[in-house]
Motif scaffolding. Structure first.
Motif, PDB file in Angstrom:
ATOM      1  N   UNK A 303       0.978  -0.996   0.271  1.00 57.55           N
ATOM      2  CA  UNK A 303      -0.044  -0.167  -0.059  1.00 57.55           C
ATOM      3  C   UNK A 303       0.773   0.999  -0.059  1.00 57.55           C
ATOM      4  N   UNK A 304       1.958   0.986   0.688  1.00 59.12           N
ATOM      5  CA  UNK A 304       3.111   1.884   0.608  1.00 59.12           C
ATOM      6  C   UNK A 304       3.597   2.840  -0.369  1.00 59.12           C
ATOM      7  N   UNK A 305       3.827   1.825  -1.501  1.00 62.77           N
ATOM      8  CA  UNK A 305       3.913   1.886  -3.078  1.00 62.77           C
ATOM      9  C   UNK A 305       3.072   2.161  -3.878  1.00 62.77           C
ATOM     10  N   UNK A 341       1.579  -1.723   4.834  1.00 63.50           N
ATOM     11  CA  UNK A 341       3.425  -2.691   4.090  1.00 63.50           C
ATOM     12  C   UNK A 341       1.813  -3.977   4.118  1.00 63.50           C
ATOM     13  N   UNK A 342       0.271  -3.339   4.199  1.00 62.47           N
ATOM     14  CA  UNK A 342      -0.415  -4.784   3.391  1.00 62.47           C
ATOM     15  C   UNK A 342       0.296  -4.593   1.296  1.00 62.47           C
ATOM     16  N   UNK A 343      -0.142  -5.410   1.231  1.00 66.08           N
ATOM     17  CA  UNK A 343       0.053  -5.772  -0.251  1.00 66.08           C
ATOM     18  C   UNK A 343      -1.688  -5.738  -0.784  1.00 66.08           C
ATOM     19  N   UNK A 368      13.025   1.718   0.612  1.00 66.92           N
ATOM     20  CA  UNK A 368      12.191  -0.129   1.074  1.00 66.92           C
ATOM     21  C   UNK A 368      11.285   0.579   1.925  1.00 66.92           C
ATOM     22  N   UNK A 369      10.183   1.467   2.421  1.00 69.21           N
ATOM     23  CA  UNK A 369       9.465   1.627   4.043  1.00 69.21           C
ATOM     24  C   UNK A 369       9.109  -0.088   4.280  1.00 69.21           C
ATOM     25  N   UNK A 370       8.933  -1.334   3.346  1.00 69.31           N
ATOM     26  CA  UNK A 370       8.093  -2.361   3.760  1.00 69.31           C
ATOM     27  C   UNK A 370       9.075  -3.446   3.587  1.00 69.31           C
ATOM     28  N   UNK A 371      10.460  -3.154   3.365  1.00 66.45           N
ATOM     29  CA  UNK A 371      11.100  -4.364   3.453  1.00 66.45           C
ATOM     30  C   UNK A 371      11.872  -4.873   5.299  1.00 66.45           C
TER      31      UNK A 371
END
Length: 371
Positions: A303-305, A341-343, A368-371
């Motif tokens: 979601x962040x992307x 970070x949910x897809x 990379x906010x969710x790595x």
């Protein structure tokens, strides 16, 4: 030489020419050879004999022939996805298709007495440049596999040289996407600009099972609806990327979409829409290389992307909730994807609760906010 030509019943050409009787005056020609042409399509009885200077007259001869001056008919079948040109863009092309839209050809010899034994040839241009010269068509499926303006020229010729032509221009794009539609309610979106965004054309292949389509514009607080009932009472005209759509189906089906993404010219510019504080109905921009949506399984970006345009300068989400809907999960059809970070999934539609007004457009991960 004496000769005459008479149009007679077809049966004489098939089986009984010697029994045919001509009519009219005889044509006289001095010399050893005579040439004439018959343009009327039918069975012709040609009679002839010769006489020498001593009035010796040979036996009269008869020959029956069919005349065929009708060119064959070309049948070109353009598969899906496709959109026929409308409006001002028709100056540049006749059809808009994808690189995976199949084209097949067929040639039928027509007319009163077709000679048959046809052959068909085609050639292809890219942006005006010849890339494939005349090639005999032998039943293969043709794909126009480059994203540009194609011109497909076709001709078919029968054994007598009667020839038919078919020439059309195609704008070819490279996006194909399928969306699974379940019986009852579906919350979906389209991930790119469609070949034809008219709602009737988008739903053409599944229309018989569509009950109603809804979308919502939070900026105006207005719902838009389309019902394929033939009544002139709808206000939803187009299906656009970035919007979420509720579709109620009588039976399940698959929605096949074709189109093009945004980017550098000549591609369309990136779409944007205004979201307001509170609940908004949105769609997922882009496909992430996927070709179908078959449920909220998290096959897309974080979601962040995907919603990067809805983060503030400190990468804090400006939303509080994100929900989608999947009928097969009944009785738990609602799926909560509120964490950054949910897809998410290309092809899905979402309710999103915004903390503030924001401009929503295609996004990507800038770090990379969710790595």
């Amino acid at each position: 030489i004496y000769w005459r030509d008479t149009v007679v019943d077809d049966e004489y050409c098939w089986e009984a020419c010697e029994e045919a009787e001509g009519s009219g005056d005889w044509n006289e020609h001095e010399g050893n050879e005579v040439t004439f042409y018959k343009r009327e399509e039918s069975c012709h009885l040609i009679e002839y004999y010769s006489v020498d200077n001593f009035d010796n007259e040979e036996e009269h001869h008869k020959q029956c022939v069919f005349v065929d001056n009708t060119p064959p008919q070309i049948i070109k079948t353009i598969g899906d996805p496709k959109a026929e040109c409308e409006g001002s863009e028709c100056e540049n092309w006749d059809w808009k298709i994808t690189t995976r839209t199949p084209i097949t050809l067929q040639c039928e010899d027509v007319g009163l007495h077709p000679a048959d034994h046809v052959k068909m040839y085609y050639r292809i241009f890219w942006d005006g440049e010849l890339v494939q010269d005349w090639t005999e068509y032998k039943g293969e499926v043709i794909f126009l596999n480059k994203t540009c303006i194609h011109r497909l020229e076709v001709y078919c010729e029968d054994v007598l040289g009667n020839r038919a032509w078919d020439n059309e221009t195609f704008k070819v794009v490279d996006k194909v996407f399928n969306i699974t539609l379940n019986k009852k309610w579906n919350l979906i979106s389209v991930p790119f600009f469609l070949l034809d965004d008219d709602v009737e054309d988008v739903l053409r292949d599944v229309e018989e099972n569509v009950e109603v389509v809804w979308t919502y514009d939070a900026e105006t607080g207005k719902w838009y609806v389309y019902t394929p009932d033939g009544e002139n009472n709808d206000n939803l005209e187009k299906i656009l990327p970035g919007w979420g759509y509720w579709i109620k189906m009588k039976e399940s089906g698959t929605l096949m979409l074709g189109g093009e993404s945004w980017g550098k010219p000549p591609s369309p510019p990136s779409p944007q829409r205004k979201l307001v504080e509170g609940w908004n109905l949105i769609g997922y921009y882009g496909t992430n290389g996927l070709e179908n949506y078959d449920g909220p399984f998290g096959n897309g970006n974080y979601a962040a992307c995907a919603l990067n345009s809805l983060l503030d300068l400190d990468n804090i989400p400006q939303w509080a909730r994100i929900l989608t809907y999947w009928e097969p999960y009944n009785p738990d059809q609602w799926v909560d994807l509120s964490h950054m970070c949910d897809r998410l999934d290309p092809g899905a539609g979402y309710w999103i609760f915004m903390k503030s007004d924001q401009l929503y457009g295609p996004g990507e991960c800038t770090q990379p906010l969710c790595e």
